[in-house]
Design a protein around this motif. Sequence first.
Motif, PDB file in Angstrom:
ATOM      1  N   ILE A   1      -6.138  -2.064   0.441  1.00 30.41           N
ATOM      2  CA  ILE A   1      -6.006  -0.711  -0.106  1.00 30.41           C
ATOM      3  C   ILE A   1      -6.431  -0.731  -1.569  1.00 30.41           C
ATOM      4  O   ILE A   1      -6.010  -1.597  -2.341  1.00 30.41           O
ATOM      5  N   GLU A   2      -7.299   0.242  -1.935  1.00 25.36           N
ATOM      6  CA  GLU A   2      -7.760   0.293  -3.318  1.00 25.36           C
ATOM      7  C   GLU A   2      -7.920   1.758  -3.688  1.00 25.36           C
ATOM      8  O   GLU A   2      -8.455   2.539  -2.897  1.00 25.36           O
ATOM      9  N   GLY A   3      -7.435   2.172  -4.839  1.00 26.07           N
ATOM     10  CA  GLY A   3      -7.575   3.569  -5.195  1.00 26.07           C
ATOM     11  C   GLY A   3      -6.715   3.949  -6.394  1.00 26.07           C
ATOM     12  O   GLY A   3      -6.319   3.085  -7.187  1.00 26.07           O
ATOM     13  N   THR A   4      -6.430   5.234  -6.500  1.00 27.67           N
ATOM     14  CA  THR A   4      -5.657   5.733  -7.627  1.00 27.67           C
ATOM     15  C   THR A   4      -4.280   6.164  -7.147  1.00 27.67           C
ATOM     16  O   THR A   4      -4.139   6.723  -6.067  1.00 27.67           O
TER      17      THR A   4
ATOM     18  N   GLY B   1      -8.967   8.106   2.374  1.00 26.57           N
ATOM     19  CA  GLY B   1      -7.856   9.035   2.483  1.00 26.57           C
ATOM     20  C   GLY B   1      -6.618   8.519   1.783  1.00 26.57           C
ATOM     21  O   GLY B   1      -6.662   7.495   1.101  1.00 26.57           O
ATOM     22  N   GLU B   2      -5.502   9.234   1.945  1.00 29.81           N
ATOM     23  CA  GLU B   2      -4.271   8.842   1.253  1.00 29.81           C
ATOM     24  C   GLU B   2      -3.534   7.762   2.032  1.00 29.81           C
ATOM     25  O   GLU B   2      -3.429   7.824   3.246  1.00 29.81           O
ATOM     26  N   LYS B   3      -3.050   6.763   1.309  1.00 31.81           N
ATOM     27  CA  LYS B   3      -2.284   5.689   1.961  1.00 31.81           C
ATOM     28  C   LYS B   3      -0.903   5.620   1.307  1.00 31.81           C
ATOM     29  O   LYS B   3      -0.787   5.708   0.086  1.00 31.81           O
ATOM     30  N   GLU B   4       0.096   5.439   2.165  1.00 36.25           N
ATOM     31  CA  GLU B   4       1.458   5.303   1.643  1.00 36.25           C
ATOM     32  C   GLU B   4       1.777   3.837   1.399  1.00 36.25           C
ATOM     33  O   GLU B   4       1.367   2.962   2.160  1.00 36.25           O
TER      34      GLU B   4
END
Lengths: 457, 588
Positions: free
Chosen positions: B154-157, B180-183
């Motif tokens: 997982i990589e992101g803001t 997409g969004e990851k929890e």
Amino acid sequence: MPKEYRTIREVAGPLMMVSDVEDVKYDELAEIELPNGEKRRCKVLEIDKGNALVQLFESSAGINLSGSKVKFLGRSMELPVSSDMLSRVFDGLGNPIDGGPEIIPDARMDINGRPMNPAARNYPQEFIQTGISAIDGLNTLVRGQKLPIFSASGLPHAQLAAQIARQATVRGKDEQFAVVFAAMGITFEEADYFINSFTESGAIDRTVMFVNLAKDPAIERIATPRVALTCAEYLAFELGMHVLVIMTDITNYADALREVSAARKEVPGRRGYPGYMYTDLANIYERAGRIKGKDGSITLIPILSMPEDDKTHPIPDLTGYITEGQIILSRELYRKGVTPPVDVLPSLSRLKDKGIGAGRTREDHAASMNQLFAAYARGKDAKELMVILGEAALTDIDKLYAKFADRFESEYVSQGYLANRPIEETLDIGWELLRILPRSELKRIKDEMLDKYYEKD
Amino acid sequence: MNQGIITKVAGPLVIAEGMREANMYDVVRVSDKNLIGEIIEMHEDRASIQVYEETAGLGPGEKVVSTGKPLSVELGPGLIGSIYDGIQRPLEEIMKQTGSLLQRGIEVPALNRDKKWNFEPTVSVGDKVTGGDAVGIVKETAAVTHKILVPAGIEGTVKEIKAGEHTVEDAVAVIETEGGEKEVKLFQSWPVRISRPYKKKLSPDVLLTTGQRVIDTLFPIAKGGVAAVPGPFGSGKTVVQHQLAKWAAADIIVYIGCGERGNEMTDVLNEFPELKDPRTGNSLMERTVLIANTSDMPVAAREASIYTGITIAEYFRDMGYTVALMADSTSRWAEALREMSGRLEEMPGEEGYPAYLGSRLAQFYERAGRVIVNGTEDTEGALSVIGAVSPPGGDISEPVSQATLRIVKVFWGLDAGLAYKRHFPAINWLTSYSLYSDQLELWFSKEVAEDWSSYRIKLMSLLQDEAELQEIVNLVGMDALSAPDRIKLEAARSVREDYLHQNAFDDTDTYTSLHKQYLMIKAILTYFDLATEALNEGAPINELLSLPVRERIGRFKYCAEDSADREYEAIVLQLKSEISAAQKGGED
């Protein structure tokens, strides 16, 4: 009403193949009815579609492929248990053989038991006084321990085991105790020795005996230790007794196991014993112990004879990896007339450290024990050197060590099978022997302890 | 989900038909009893399944359902202080539910689902994160700050972050990624047979201090190193393992009791909460995770227990901690492998062990190491593995010992002869080795003392010479030795008895700091040097051998850490005055 099958296809050694069966489960108990109406028991070892491979618990003599019937009972082997079992004698499968009435069971228990949750175990740390210095002083037994006796043919393990059964006590407590005795493939004489010894000491009223003698079918032995431990579990964890289980001889049990494995054509491990023997033995030995919230305990003393006195033989070897120590008898000491001939150096009790010391035995126990071990080991080395080079080759201090080793064997270890020494006496004899050596040699004992015990007259 | 039908049951091995859709290594549920198993072989639509629970009562015709997932462990707050079985079921929770004996088919989540943990974020909305970065911390015990890591891949803001009380299943952060969004929850799971990723492996040149003199001084293990402890029964393998679990300078200890005694696990459970970590003063249980598959528990789960343990250990390594894993005993693991291999009717290799024994062992040990863990920053983590080996009859020519020795860098060979003399730890100084000692030389000279390695070499050669001299003595007697050799022999005896012998059950002796180790060695070697010198100048040998100060050197080990320096000075002072007195005596 369970179905009866007349489809026995094969009987070979202790194994039998029954085909076209339905709804048979792994490890299920079954009953074979011979043409003459005799019934024998067996269990399912493997089930492949409609073919069930079963292992007999009794002899296969007289089984007739066309005339015998097999009935699967839908449960595993169970032992009917009751407090009335005390003072009774049973065969290796739990049937009474003393001529007394059948047991009216309070419960029926699966003889395979169930593994104990390690989180539910209560750590064994209550000192059991056996009155034998070599055990109490150096290889202390505690309640709930499994401590085997490694013996060999011709050595007096029966006397030692009987002495332990007679003398073992937890001091200052008056509790219910019981002895469960399981004989596997031993001779009538040896079994008789135990029975007499229990009768003489009056322990027979509190003893349950399971006897599979040398003349009985070898495969019956596979169930015997499980039956005995099931009875012990009932007495200990349901009735709250402290149970001492003595089993003899594990070597015969392991040989029966090997027989079944060979008949199944399994890949043999060392010396032909099956690869799962460790797990199998562990399932027996690990049933000893204490459980949180229960009063009773099971202390297990299995006896095994080491083939060729060889400690690395698979039976003693695997046993040693599972049990919490071992008491090893030595032929050399036996020849010297040391009774009991316990070889203290390779003997060991893993649980001793928490069972000894102030409040349990005496404050000086741990330190003096370590020093006795170290001094005896050095004394034996010195004596060996003396044999090769003569006494003159020894330094003065080594001469003292050699003297120490001799007196240690004759005074500390050799006490006879009738002497019942309280722990204080054992410890005091230890100090008396340590006084043979100068104080500066006793590096494993702290100064305060030496001041208190070494210096006193 | 794939469902099949059992056709064969043989011990822990079950064969089921109609399993074409299932994957290798999928976890399956067997029969209505809901037993847990794992697919280990596929032949057309027949799957061979190793069942992690007792299979009594199973029969053909019962169903097998694949879960479609590999065997995994739950990683999150609540691990520390727990005792798990081989497939990470919490044994204490099971005891509460079903009593003191184990039952089959029990389903209890590894991590408590109701307990709330206080989550403190360490990132803010808008921060960029990648797999391995911490989004926050949970103070799990006084000793352990549990970092909540972004799962691998997982990589992101950071889009959302929620401080406060949460259960392990609550999402504490939401990350906006390309997909997409990851929890991010407080826990994640990871398949046990796959090692957790890291950025880079480093060479092991930092010592893992253990406080055990023979280990730290002679055969040290590095952080991230691998060691094996083979020995026959009764030689003290378990005590060595327990001592390392107690005193090794690690942040986290994972202790796997694999096919060993139930009471040993109980011992750890009773004792560790009472013991204090010498570095932090916290209870030792507050840094320990226990995995127990005792010898009476099902054999298939024994095979899994090792993987369960090392995956948990890797997870803590990924937080940047120093982790030490003890596996007692890998031989039982290998035997479980052998048992399953036999039931699968595979062609056996040496002594019935499967041909892949060596490669499986190597894969396991290779999961150790000092690494730069995943994440934005370069954080270091280390995982050391110490495996006990129980060779039959104590003979290490057997396959498990040999396959292990090909991999490990440290070998602590336990010796029955030493154990009989109650010389513990019974690590034989002549056969043991550590391939890290050269790499660690620099570390020792920086952290302990400049001249550490010169003392170490002296100590070792003294022991080596002793072995040779002892052979002469055994043949022709002590009188044949020259006086300097006799001094040497006595000094070596002092090394053995006063230094290498260490009493695990004595409150002071059980742990020795490196500084005190240094002083102890110096005390013994100073005696040796001064006595040899005095001898050359004519002092009588018998007096030199029986100097009263030698008893004091012997008791140095019982001297408390904080007065070690003073005691050392006093010993050297006394030594010098006694030696010069002896010299004078010789001149008269």
